[in-house]
Design an enzyme around this catalytic site. Structure first.
Site, PDB file in Angstrom:
ATOM      1  CB  THR A 119      50.791  51.118 -22.537  1.00 58.85           C
ATOM      2  OG1 THR A 119      49.347  51.647 -23.190  1.00 58.85           O
ATOM      3  CG2 THR A 119      51.076  50.038 -23.562  1.00 58.85           C
ATOM      4  CB  ILE A 120      46.276  51.486 -19.266  1.00 62.33           C
ATOM      5  CG1 ILE A 120      46.019  52.633 -20.137  1.00 62.33           C
ATOM      6  CG2 ILE A 120      46.695  51.730 -17.876  1.00 62.33           C
ATOM      7  CD1 ILE A 120      44.794  53.387 -19.648  1.00 62.33           C
ATOM      8  CG  ASP A 121      46.199  52.789 -24.537  1.00 69.02           C
ATOM      9  OD1 ASP A 121      45.328  52.929 -23.454  1.00 69.02           O
ATOM     10  OD2 ASP A 121      46.592  53.952 -24.846  1.00 69.02           O
ATOM     11  CG  MET A 163      41.751  56.309 -21.200  1.00 68.97           C
ATOM     12  SD  MET A 163      42.918  56.803 -20.318  1.00 68.97           S
ATOM     13  CE  MET A 163      42.938  58.461 -19.900  1.00 68.97           C
ATOM     14  N   GLY A 164      42.091  54.259 -24.922  1.00 73.99           N
ATOM     15  CA  GLY A 164      42.483  53.325 -25.827  1.00 73.99           C
ATOM     16  C   GLY A 164      42.439  54.242 -27.006  1.00 73.99           C
ATOM     17  NE  ARG A 165      47.541  58.277 -27.125  1.00 70.61           N
ATOM     18  CZ  ARG A 165      48.123  59.124 -26.650  1.00 70.61           C
ATOM     19  NH1 ARG A 165      47.685  60.470 -26.611  1.00 70.61           N
ATOM     20  NH2 ARG A 165      49.450  58.710 -26.000  1.00 70.61           N
ATOM     21  NE  ARG A 268      47.017  57.827 -17.304  1.00 69.97           N
ATOM     22  CZ  ARG A 268      47.330  58.783 -18.149  1.00 69.97           C
ATOM     23  NH1 ARG A 268      47.378  58.463 -19.461  1.00 69.97           N
ATOM     24  NH2 ARG A 268      47.498  59.895 -17.830  1.00 69.97           N
TER      25      ARG A 268
HETATM   26  O1  F6P Z   1      48.559  56.102 -23.763  1.00 72.57           O
HETATM   27  C1  F6P Z   1      47.703  55.809 -22.778  1.00 72.57           C
HETATM   28  C2  F6P Z   1      46.528  56.643 -22.708  1.00 72.57           C
HETATM   29  O2  F6P Z   1      45.969  56.469 -21.466  1.00 72.57           O
HETATM   30  C3  F6P Z   1      45.611  56.741 -23.678  1.00 72.57           C
HETATM   31  O3  F6P Z   1      44.559  55.824 -23.857  1.00 72.57           O
HETATM   32  C4  F6P Z   1      45.021  58.164 -23.461  1.00 72.57           C
HETATM   33  O4  F6P Z   1      44.292  58.750 -24.877  1.00 72.57           O
HETATM   34  C5  F6P Z   1      45.999  58.943 -23.053  1.00 72.57           C
HETATM   35  O5  F6P Z   1      47.021  58.228 -22.458  1.00 72.57           O
HETATM   36  C6  F6P Z   1      45.680  60.166 -22.491  1.00 72.57           C
HETATM   37  O6  F6P Z   1      46.663  60.581 -21.680  1.00 72.57           O
HETATM   38  P1  F6P Z   1      47.074  62.072 -21.223  1.00 72.57           P
HETATM   39  O7  F6P Z   1      45.601  62.827 -21.069  1.00 72.57           O
HETATM   40  O8  F6P Z   1      47.686  62.001 -20.129  1.00 72.57           O
HETATM   41  O9  F6P Z   1      47.853  62.942 -22.330  1.00 72.57           O
END
Ligand code: F6P
Length: 335
Positions: A119-121, A163-165, A268
């Site tokens: 995961t990039i997170d 990013m990083g939810r 990503r």
């Molecule tokens: O889980 C990795 C991630 O890059 C989060 O940081 C981001 O919120 C999410 O994926 C968004 O991914 P997608 O738009 O592909 O659902």
């Protein structure tokens, strides 16, 4: 093997390494197409020299990905079990969601599964780092560097949204490495007055511009998430419009012209850094070794500079959030 969840630089190096190690031990390798969707549907593709040649430096995943959850699809687990009849083992490459499913399939169905943390997170427990994170931080840091000169030329504050939810690792590292004047992460309460004060402090020292890094998952005061959730229960955090909202609040408090830049999927996409290629390759070799040793329910992991393994249950029990000490490190450089 399958790749699940959001794509991530370093997935193809993992696939390459798994194949090489299993081939040298006389096994055949298959890609399950589009994550758990392919396991439900029995969608397998043989992976040989032709398919895995020239992929090391390529972003994304050559076997596709999805956010499908077999436990949320009628007949999903039965489909997965049926596909397993064609396989000796499965290597699941993913984050907390994908590996959470892998963990359950091993624990509840006794299926021969091992995991690779992706995961990039960087929010997966049981490993110091996940591959993809280094690439995301490198891209975001370059963006912050670039934003600095335009902010200075125009006497503006610019908010860079990363990013990083759920976890703020990308924002934190980008903020420290990029010299941000303030960094917002989901783990810390957001106080607009504090951000404005940092901008004003700089102005009083003759710096009539600021760069603020904000994680897309920062908890904005008074904001409640609404709308659809995916099969793993995640809301779409982009509805928060963190970058834009913070920009408006800072401008209202300081009078400084303020703009927002959302980095989004740029973080990503594309080629993995050498570090992520190395980590992906090493994780791939470890996962293949776990298969050869029959160590089911384990995940390849990095501890210090050593690649070893941890139980999938340990890795997926809870997310690895940014601790206070790390945020304090970033704070030292605010404003
Ligand atoms: O889980 C990795 C991630 O890059 C989060 O940081 C981001 O919120 C999410 O994926 C968004 O991914 P997608 O738009 O592909 O659902």
């Amino acid at each position: 093997m399958l790749t699940g969840g959001g794509d991530c630089p370093g997935l193809n190096p993992v696939i390459r390494a798994v194949c090489r190690r299993l081939w040298e031990n006389g096994h055949e390798t298959y890609g399950v197409l589009n994550g758990w969707r392919g396991m439900i549907d029995g969608n397998l593709k043989p992976l040989g020299w032709e398919e895995t040649s020239g992929i090391l430096h390529i972003g994304g995943t050559i076997i596709g990905t999805s956010r499908t959850n077999p436990y949320k699809n009628d007949g999903g687990v039965e489909g997965v079990k049926k596909t397993f009849e064609q396989l000796d083992a499965l290597i699941a490459i993913g984050g907390e969601d994908t590996l959470g499913v892998a963990s359950r399939l091993y624990a509840e169905e006794g299926l021969p599964v091992v995991g690779v943390p992706k995961t990039i997170d960087n929010d997966l427990n049981g490993t110091d780092y996940t591959f993809g994170f280094d690439t995301a931080v490198a891209i975001a840091t370059e963006a912050v560097d670039r934003v600095h000169s335009t902010a200075e030329s125009h006497n503006r504050a610019i908010v860079v949204e990363t990013m990083g939810r759920h976890a703020g690792w990308i924002a934190l590292f980008t903020g420290i490495a990029g010299g941000a004047d303030f960094t917002l992460i989901p783990e810390q309460p957001v106080d607009y007055d504090e951000i404005a004060a940092a901008v004003e402090r700089r102005r009083s020292r003759g710096k009539n511009f600021s760069v603020i890094v904000a994680s897309e998952g920062a908890e904005l005061p008074g904001f409640s998430d609404e709308g659809e959730v995916d099969e793993f229960g995640h809301v779409r955090v982009e509805n928060r419009a963190v970058g834009e909202t913070v920009a408006q609040e800072v401008e209202a408090r300081t009078g400084m012209q303020t703009r927002a830049t959302v980095l989004g999927y740029i973080q990503r996409g594309g080629s993995p850094t050498p570090r992520d290629r190395m980590l992906g390759l090493r994780f791939g070799l470890k996962a293949a070794d776990l298969v050869l040793e029959g160590k089911w329910g384990q995940m390849a992991a990095l501890h210090g500079d050593v690649v070893n393994s941890v139980p999938l249950t340990e890795a997926t029990a809870e997310l690895k959030l940014v601790p206070q000490e790390w945020y304090d490190t970033a704070k030292t450089f605010f404003g």
